[in-house]
Write a protein that holds these residues in place. Sequence first.
Motif, PDB file in Angstrom:
ATOM      1  N   TYR A  14      34.579  76.044-104.127  1.00 52.10           N
ATOM      2  CA  TYR A  14      35.618  77.067-103.985  1.00 52.10           C
ATOM      3  C   TYR A  14      35.482  77.794-102.641  1.00 52.10           C
ATOM      4  CZ  TYR A  14      38.583  81.086-105.010  1.00 52.10           C
ATOM      5  OH  TYR A  14      39.567  82.049-104.952  1.00 52.10           O
ATOM      6  N   ALA A  15      34.255  78.166-102.289  1.00 49.65           N
ATOM      7  CA  ALA A  15      34.022  78.868-101.021  1.00 49.65           C
ATOM      8  C   ALA A  15      34.395  77.975 -99.830  1.00 49.65           C
ATOM      9  CB  ALA A  15      32.556  79.287-100.924  1.00 49.65           C
ATOM     10  N   LEU A  16      34.028  76.703 -99.903  1.00 47.00           N
ATOM     11  CA  LEU A  16      34.323  75.776 -98.804  1.00 47.00           C
ATOM     12  C   LEU A  16      35.830  75.549 -98.656  1.00 47.00           C
ATOM     13  CD1 LEU A  16      31.433  73.192 -99.334  1.00 47.00           C
ATOM     14  CD2 LEU A  16      31.684  74.769 -97.402  1.00 47.00           C
ATOM     15  N   ALA A  17      36.547  75.553 -99.786  1.00 44.56           N
ATOM     16  CA  ALA A  17      38.005  75.383 -99.733  1.00 44.56           C
ATOM     17  C   ALA A  17      38.658  76.577 -99.038  1.00 44.56           C
ATOM     18  CB  ALA A  17      38.569  75.213-101.142  1.00 44.56           C
ATOM     19  N   ILE A  18      38.195  77.790 -99.370  1.00 43.25           N
ATOM     20  CA  ILE A  18      38.726  78.986 -98.707  1.00 43.25           C
ATOM     21  C   ILE A  18      38.417  78.942 -97.220  1.00 43.25           C
ATOM     22  CG2 ILE A  18      38.563  81.501 -98.533  1.00 43.25           C
ATOM     23  CD1 ILE A  18      37.944  81.595-101.490  1.00 43.25           C
ATOM     24  N   ALA A  41      27.407  64.559 -99.028  1.00 38.54           N
ATOM     25  CA  ALA A  41      28.233  65.358 -98.115  1.00 38.54           C
ATOM     26  C   ALA A  41      28.634  66.715 -98.684  1.00 38.54           C
ATOM     27  CB  ALA A  41      29.474  64.571 -97.711  1.00 38.54           C
ATOM     28  N   GLY A  42      28.815  66.806-100.011  1.00 39.59           N
ATOM     29  CA  GLY A  42      29.192  68.093-100.593  1.00 39.59           C
ATOM     30  C   GLY A  42      28.145  69.148-100.299  1.00 39.59           C
ATOM     31  N   ILE A  74      18.099  78.608 -97.655  1.00 40.10           N
ATOM     32  CA  ILE A  74      19.514  78.332 -97.886  1.00 40.10           C
ATOM     33  C   ILE A  74      19.921  78.996 -99.205  1.00 40.10           C
ATOM     34  CG2 ILE A  74      21.260  76.558 -98.304  1.00 40.10           C
ATOM     35  CD1 ILE A  74      20.202  76.417 -95.483  1.00 40.10           C
ATOM     36  N   PRO A  75      20.890  79.913 -99.196  1.00 41.66           N
ATOM     37  CA  PRO A  75      21.365  80.506-100.451  1.00 41.66           C
ATOM     38  C   PRO A  75      22.179  79.469-101.225  1.00 41.66           C
ATOM     39  CG  PRO A  75      22.694  81.270 -98.602  1.00 41.66           C
ATOM     40  CD  PRO A  75      21.594  80.441 -98.020  1.00 41.66           C
ATOM     41  N   LEU A  76      21.795  79.203-102.467  1.00 41.76           N
ATOM     42  CA  LEU A  76      22.398  78.095-103.210  1.00 41.76           C
ATOM     43  C   LEU A  76      23.123  78.593-104.468  1.00 41.76           C
ATOM     44  CD1 LEU A  76      22.475  74.924-103.110  1.00 41.76           C
ATOM     45  CD2 LEU A  76      20.591  74.990-104.770  1.00 41.76           C
ATOM     46  N   PRO A  77      24.451  78.550-104.459  1.00 48.62           N
ATOM     47  CA  PRO A  77      25.213  78.848-105.679  1.00 48.62           C
ATOM     48  C   PRO A  77      25.475  77.542-106.444  1.00 48.62           C
ATOM     49  CG  PRO A  77      26.708  78.725-103.832  1.00 48.62           C
ATOM     50  CD  PRO A  77      25.329  78.408-103.293  1.00 48.62           C
ATOM     51  N   SER A  78      26.234  77.631-107.509  1.00 42.36           N
ATOM     52  CA  SER A  78      26.603  76.427-108.263  1.00 42.36           C
ATOM     53  C   SER A  78      27.492  75.528-107.412  1.00 42.36           C
ATOM     54  CB  SER A  78      27.360  76.825-109.528  1.00 42.36           C
ATOM     55  OG  SER A  78      28.619  77.408-109.164  1.00 42.36           O
ATOM     56  N   VAL A  79      27.603  74.265-107.817  1.00 42.94           N
ATOM     57  CA  VAL A  79      28.464  73.320-107.102  1.00 42.94           C
ATOM     58  C   VAL A  79      29.912  73.806-107.118  1.00 42.94           C
ATOM     59  CG1 VAL A  79      29.421  70.981-107.142  1.00 42.94           C
ATOM     60  CG2 VAL A  79      26.979  71.336-107.536  1.00 42.94           C
ATOM     61  N   LEU A 136      32.679  86.423-100.455  1.00 41.25           N
ATOM     62  CA  LEU A 136      33.941  85.689-100.372  1.00 41.25           C
ATOM     63  C   LEU A 136      34.387  85.192-101.745  1.00 41.25           C
ATOM     64  CD1 LEU A 136      36.023  84.606 -98.246  1.00 41.25           C
ATOM     65  CD2 LEU A 136      34.714  82.481 -98.223  1.00 41.25           C
ATOM     66  N   THR A 137      33.420  84.937-102.620  1.00 45.25           N
ATOM     67  CA  THR A 137      33.733  84.377-103.938  1.00 45.25           C
ATOM     68  C   THR A 137      33.408  85.350-105.076  1.00 45.25           C
ATOM     69  OG1 THR A 137      31.560  83.288-103.800  1.00 45.25           O
ATOM     70  CG2 THR A 137      33.483  81.949-103.269  1.00 45.25           C
ATOM     71  N   ALA A 138      33.303  86.632-104.746  1.00 41.48           N
ATOM     72  CA  ALA A 138      32.933  87.632-105.765  1.00 41.48           C
ATOM     73  C   ALA A 138      33.937  87.650-106.915  1.00 41.48           C
ATOM     74  CB  ALA A 138      32.824  89.019-105.121  1.00 41.48           C
ATOM     75  N   ASP A 139      35.223  87.628-106.619  1.00 40.81           N
ATOM     76  CA  ASP A 139      36.245  87.637-107.668  1.00 40.81           C
ATOM     77  C   ASP A 139      36.171  86.374-108.512  1.00 40.81           C
ATOM     78  OD1 ASP A 139      37.129  90.074-106.849  1.00 40.81           O
ATOM     79  OD2 ASP A 139      38.812  89.304-105.671  1.00 40.81           O
ATOM     80  N   TRP A 140      35.894  85.240-107.862  1.00 34.79           N
ATOM     81  CA  TRP A 140      35.800  83.960-108.575  1.00 34.79           C
ATOM     82  C   TRP A 140      34.707  84.026-109.637  1.00 34.79           C
ATOM     83  CZ3 TRP A 140      32.133  80.260-109.509  1.00 34.79           C
ATOM     84  CH2 TRP A 140      32.573  79.019-109.947  1.00 34.79           C
ATOM     85  N   ARG A 141      33.566  84.625-109.290  1.00 34.20           N
ATOM     86  CA  ARG A 141      32.431  84.673-110.217  1.00 34.20           C
ATOM     87  C   ARG A 141      32.743  85.497-111.466  1.00 34.20           C
ATOM     88  NH1 ARG A 141      29.642  85.236-105.511  1.00 34.20           N
ATOM     89  NH2 ARG A 141      29.352  87.492-105.778  1.00 34.20           N
TER      90      ARG A 141
END
Length: 500
Positions: free
Chosen positions: A419-423, A367-368, A409-414, A192-197
């Motif tokens: 960004y993923a949660l906003a989408i 919560a984040g 749990i797969p953990l990316p940067s904050v 979902l965030t491939a382009d963002w990265r």
Amino acid sequence: MSELPHNWVKTPLTNIASVEMGQSPDSRFYNLNGDGLPFFQGKAEFQTVYPEIRKWCSEPTKVVERGDILLSIRAPVGPTNIAPEKSCIGRGLAGIRSETGISQAYLYYFFKNIEPWLSEQGTGSTFAAVSGQFIREINCPVAPTSEQARIVAKLEELLSELDAGVAELKAAQIKLTQYRQSLLKAAVEGSLTADWRTKHKPAETGAQLLERILQERRARWEAKQLAKFADQGKAPPKDWQKKYPEPLEPDTTDLPELPHGWVWASVDQLSESVRNGLSKTPNTDQRGFPIFKINAVRPMIVNFLAIKHIEIDKSEASDCWVEVGDVLATRYNGSVDLLGVFAMVKDVPVRTLYPDKIIRMKPVTGAGLGKWMEVCGNVGLSRKHLVARVKTTAGQTGISGEDLKKTPIPLPSVEEQKYALAILEDRLQSILELELPLEMAFKQSTAQRQNILRAAFSGQLVLQNPDDEPASILLERIRAERAAKLELKKPSSRKAKVSV
């Protein structure tokens, strides 16, 4: 209800049908290999029209014939199906067979019509049930035989059209559910965030974030330990920091490689604490503090209306109040689909406790992180990990606290999480806006179905034919035929001669 047409009558069911109350045979006669008659026990086996055959009985006690109506008479009362063939029925069912001149289909639709009313008639302290006498005394509107056939034909026409519409609604609902799951899966796998990265370099990688979380986790533990020593008026003992319980790590042996900058972490590593709630039995009469029922936790939803109450001292409750950011998971549930599902507390409208059958995770950074854990826990390899470790002990299906702590749990940067949660938030809202009209359409189709059935049994669905034989004459004929059959069954009055 308006008055019935002049050539209809209303009469107790016992005057137009036979009722066979079910009785469960000895369990040693049950089998799964097709030996004997199909055996039906209750609503759990019911489908749209015919029940699912799950077991057979080699020594049946109560038997129904093919086409007989199967009425659920306990837990719950009201649902109906039709016997697909000669079958054995247990005590959760009654078999109903109409007399000559009474259409079996007409009677079946009549019970479909009164199902909402029947569902409210059950009594009993353990579970709702109705008696055979109650069923036999149900008042039935009887139309002339010819009109019964016209009513059934019209019902089948209208209800088949309605069923086709409902099937389309269900297909649309399934597609939305599948899209929702694929969206969540894309988020936790990184597509979902491939382009963002490709366009952003975060301040810290997932591995660096995990290291920071682990440091904060240990610092909080040490702060709590020092506070305990201070409360006890004691100096910290030598090497007390060495007693820190290191968090369980995920088993990454069979886990796939994550996107660049991501890392595998465990629920335990990301949580300040992972613990069960209160084990005292709650009550339902609102005495004491509110405490969640198990069904309060559903995927990504915490329902503060699903509560009981519990009477305990405030000191016992001190560490079991849920707070914003807490992630809850069901530890036990009869359905595997609802077992181990994650939901974050997003608001606390009423201060509420959580029970022993729910596990609470407190994300170290709040919560984040909790929002990200909530998504991961319900989909992908995190969910697969939990489902694979479901155990049944003493009749209860559950997961252990240790298995939940090890959940990967797969953990990316904050930044990528945000960004993923906003989408997700935007697209899930769009899905919700599409689901609401579907739910409304389902409710409308249910209401329309009941309106059609109500019209059928009040004489308003089809036109009456004045040439039809009145139902009163039909009832007289049924009574006469029954009396004749009874007479044939009577033993001869002549005494047998005794030879000497």
